[in-house]
Design an enzyme around this catalytic site. Structure first.
Site, short mmCIF file in Angstrom:
data_model
loop_
_atom_site.label_atom_id
_atom_site.label_comp_id
_atom_site.label_asym_id
_atom_site.label_seq_id
_atom_site.Cartn_x
_atom_site.Cartn_y
_atom_site.Cartn_z
N GLU A 1 0.94 -1.08 -0.06
CA GLU A 1 -0.05 -0.07 -0.06
C GLU A 1 0.21 1.46 0.19
OE1 GLU A 1 -3.90 1.76 2.44
OE2 GLU A 1 -3.25 -0.10 2.23
N ASP B 1 -2.15 -3.20 3.45
CA ASP B 1 -3.12 -3.37 4.38
C ASP B 1 -4.17 -4.08 5.04
OD1 ASP B 1 -0.98 -1.18 4.97
OD2 ASP B 1 -2.73 0.56 5.82
N TYR C 1 0.67 -2.61 13.86
CA TYR C 1 -0.83 -1.98 13.01
C TYR C 1 -1.19 -0.97 13.51
CZ TYR C 1 -3.80 -1.41 8.81
OH TYR C 1 -4.49 -0.63 8.38
#
Length: 728
Positions: free
Chosen positions: A8, A104, A309
């Site tokens: 991404e 992601d 994350y």
């Protein structure tokens, strides 16, 4: 044949490329013997704008609404077109046999990749990389266990449906309101209910009538007792006469102990962080906005690779993470955390652990440290603060419970009940993770919680030494701050009008209004469009917002709309609802909104108009408060002119030490403080040189550059300015 990997962001792509033994081959990709790694820049492809379907939509007119293309189409974003063409050319290479989606791991990440693949017409076999951190170890393990991309088809359909629904409702409702009232009025299923919650809170504050209440405190042989009403258990009475009478009856009397209890109480650590809870704490402790916290977390995740994350809504870890805990603790044994990490590493990680729950981890687990060795000196001061919050919460979770010895006394005097409590820390446990005492909520009007209570027996009489009548006034609810607004957006159940258990559960399960990834942007957008303003840390709605809420359709103001959508999108992601069925209802709903706006009888008036004239179109300018600046903007939505009047800086007043505003520009630029202190920019710089403190020249230069940018006339129409609007 080689495999193309699509990440991404460039930073993640380069990390994956390095782990897969790829080296840079050109702008926008890396290549090795087995893999080619490239990346998006966030979204490279988006939904087409209305004018892309028909030129008649370029000019905003009420009569052409609703805009309902038979099928919503996608296009390459011009600003990132070069990178898209690079990805497209790699997808078309004959030696590329398959593709790995490495965006992601979530709904939005799935959409980023699928739109690129759809636009490029890719028909090659697809695999999915699903990882929660970008350490070398996580990347290797992820590639060793790649998923079939078809497992995520329903997730993609849910993401696509959410994007298209927001386009159809947001574009049509925003254009309808803007055209009808000739004012820059935008609305959406998340931002409008958020505004309505703030407006509702302000109405509660305005209509609040304070009441005087009373309490009784008794001092008996060194112990402080608080009176409690026998019927209600409340420490308050609203009758001053009753309190006065009781105080008189207690003088020179005695208090008999009815009950004396000693208990050992265990207190567990706070739950691990999800993004919203971290944003709340960072706002409370450091004043960081939700957007600032997300950006700092993103840097710690992508650049430093020391945290997992960030865009997660879970506060637990899954059982497969438990075997990695010792390795993570070894990585954080640096600086002030060395001793704590060593102590946490000695814990037993077998059996039932309070921070492990597979059922409460969906896409991503809670934010925790990675196995990457930490270099604190490489972080900025702001990054250190966020890292410190996350790491101490992680260490606290792994340490034992804190143990307290609690003593509670219940006594009787003059026929009334009194209580006293004392609490002593026996074992600090997880509290050792915090250098400062952990703040705890005190029970209102209760006797102090931490008094040292002597040993007393049930039936013992204590001589009353003093009686004090306390007095206070009920307070209105507090105005929202970014921290409390995030809480309300995450859990808006109390703002639901419908008593519907399924909707309430859905809002709770799906994270409320917006997502952990979008709430920060939604709040920033509300400030940017002058619907919100700040007074200190408090958030207030503007006159523009109050009028908008009167003009917007009722349904768009309610959290129920998001709940209904999310309920259906969740079912779609599980394969239980057809996408076509959902989109058919959305189209009908968008048409109903336009009909309602057309027939509504309302008026929009600019209440912040000034005597200053727009240098571009000649109309009067409006005075508005941005998040950190005061501006003048043109009232004509087609013009778009704006200029900065003043901006809040980090420069501190030498008199009261509050942050000062910088007013004016060039040689006339001047710092102004609320206390009355004024100082020319040139004098300020001279004083700074002597003191060696305050803002740097770079800070001032950065401010002036921002001011210059803000003063530029916006040469395109409001339609152009909002053409890429994302109302989510």
């Amino acid at each position: 044949m080689k495999t193309l990997v699509i990440a991404e962001k460039p930073s993640v792509g380069r990390d994956i490329g390095r782990v897969l033994s790829c080296s840079p081959k050109g702008n926008g990709y890396m290549e090795g013997t087995k893999y080619v790694v490239t990346w998006a820049l966030g979204h490279l492809v988006t939904l087409k704008d209305p004018e892309d379907y028909d030129k008649k939509y370029k000019e905003w007119k009420l009569e052409v609404l609703p805009i309902m293309p038979e099928k919503l189409q996608i296009k390459v974003i011009p600003q990132t077109g070069k990178q898209y063409r690079q990805v497209e050319s790699l997808l078309e290479r004959q030696d590329i046999g398959s593709v790995v989606i490495a965006t992601d791991a979530g709904r939005e990440g799935e959409l980023v990749a699928r739109w690129i693949l759809q636009k490029a017409g890719c028909r090659k076999p697809l695999k999915r990389l699903w990882i929660s951190s970008v350490t070398d170890k996580a990347i290797r393990e992820g590639f060793a266990h790649l998923k079939d991309a078809r497992e995520y088809q329903h997730l993609y359909e849910a993401a696509l449906s959410r994007a298209e629904a927001d386009w159809l409702v947001g574009i049509n409702a925003t254009r309808a309101l803007t055209c009808k009232y000739n004012a820059q009025l935008s609305c959406g299923r998340v931002q409008t209910p958020t505004l309505a919650m703030i407006a509702g809170r302000e109405e509660e504050i305005r209509s609040f009538q304070p009441q005087t209440y009373y309490g009784i405190r008794v001092q008996a042989e060194g112990i402080t007792f608080a009176w409690h009403d026998k019927k209600t258990g409340s420490p308050r009475t609203f009758s001053g006469e009753r309190a006065e009478k009781l105080a008189a009856e207690l003088k020179d009397g005695s208090l008999r102990i009815l009950k004396a209890e000693t208990k050992e109480k265990r207190q567990g650590a706070p739950q691990l962080y999800d993004l919203t809870e971290l944003q709340r704490d960072a706002n409370k402790k450091y004043g960081f906005s939700a957007k600032e916290t997300l950006n700092l977390m993103q840097s710690l995740y992508e650049r430093h690779k020391v945290l997992t994350y960030p865009r997660t809504d879970s506060r637990y870890i899954s059982s497969d993470i438990v075997p990695t805990l010792k390795e993570r603790l070894e990585a954080v044994k640096v600086g002030p955390y060395r001793a704590l990490a060593g102590k946490a590493a000695k814990q037993d990680f077998r059996g039932k652990l309070p921070y492990v729950n597979d059922g409460k981890v969906s896409d991503h687990h809670a934010i925790i440290p990675t196995e990457q060795f930490v270099q604190l000196q490489a972080m900025s001061p702001e990054e250190r603060k966020i890292y410190d919050l996350v790491l101490r919460r992680f260490l606290a979770a792994l340490l034992p419970a804190a143990v307290f010895r609690e003593v509670s006394l219940t006594g009787e005097a003059a026929g009334e009940e009194f209580t006293a409590r004392g609490r002593n820390l026996v074992l600090p446990g997880w509290r050792e993770a915090y250098e400062e005492p952990v703040e705890e909520e005190e029970t209102e009007e209760d006797a102090p919680q931490n008094q040292n209570l002597p040993r007393v027996q049930e039936g013992q009489r204590l001589k009353i030494q003093s009686v004090r009548r306390t007095e206070g006034k009920t307070k209105p609810p507090a105005r929202f701050t970014e921290a409390t607004l995030l809480s309300a957006m995450e859990n808006p159940v109390r703002y639901l009008e419908e008593k519907n258990g399924a909707l309430a559960r859905t809002l709770g399960e799906t994270g409320g209004l917006g997502t952990v990834a979008t709430r920060a942007d939604i709040i920033e957008k509300l400030f940017h469009t002058f619907l919100l303003e700040k007074k200190g840390s408090e958030i207030l709605i503007t006159s523009k917002a109050r009028q908008l809420l009167k003009l917007v359709p009722e349904d768009l103001k309610k959290p129920e709309l998001t709940a209904r959508w999310e309920l259906q999108l969740s079912r779609m992601a599980k394969g239980e609802l057809k996408r076509e069925e959902f989109m058919k209802k959305i189209r009908e709903y968008a048409k109903d909104l336009i009909r309602e706006i057309r027939t509504e009888e309302g008026v929009f008036r600019h209440e912040n108009i000034t005597g200053k004239i727009c240098p571009r179109c000649g109309k009067r300018l409006l005075a508005v408060n941005g998040k950190n600046a005061k501006l003048l903007v043109c009232q004509d939505r087609e013009c778009g002119y704006r200029e900065t009047v003043s901006r809040t800086t980090n420069a501190r007043c030498p008199v009261c030490h509050k942050r000062m505003e910088l007013v004016g520009k060039g040689e006339s630029a001047m710092f102004v403080c609320a206390c009355g202190h004024k100082e020319k920019l040139s004098k300020f710089e001279e004083r700074r040189k002597k003191e060696g403190a305050g803002v740097t020249k770079r800070d001032v230069a950065r401010y002036l550059a921002k001011q210059k940018e803000a003063e530029k006339t916006v040469n395109n129409s409001f339609a152009e300015a909002l053409k890429n609007i994302k109302l989510s």
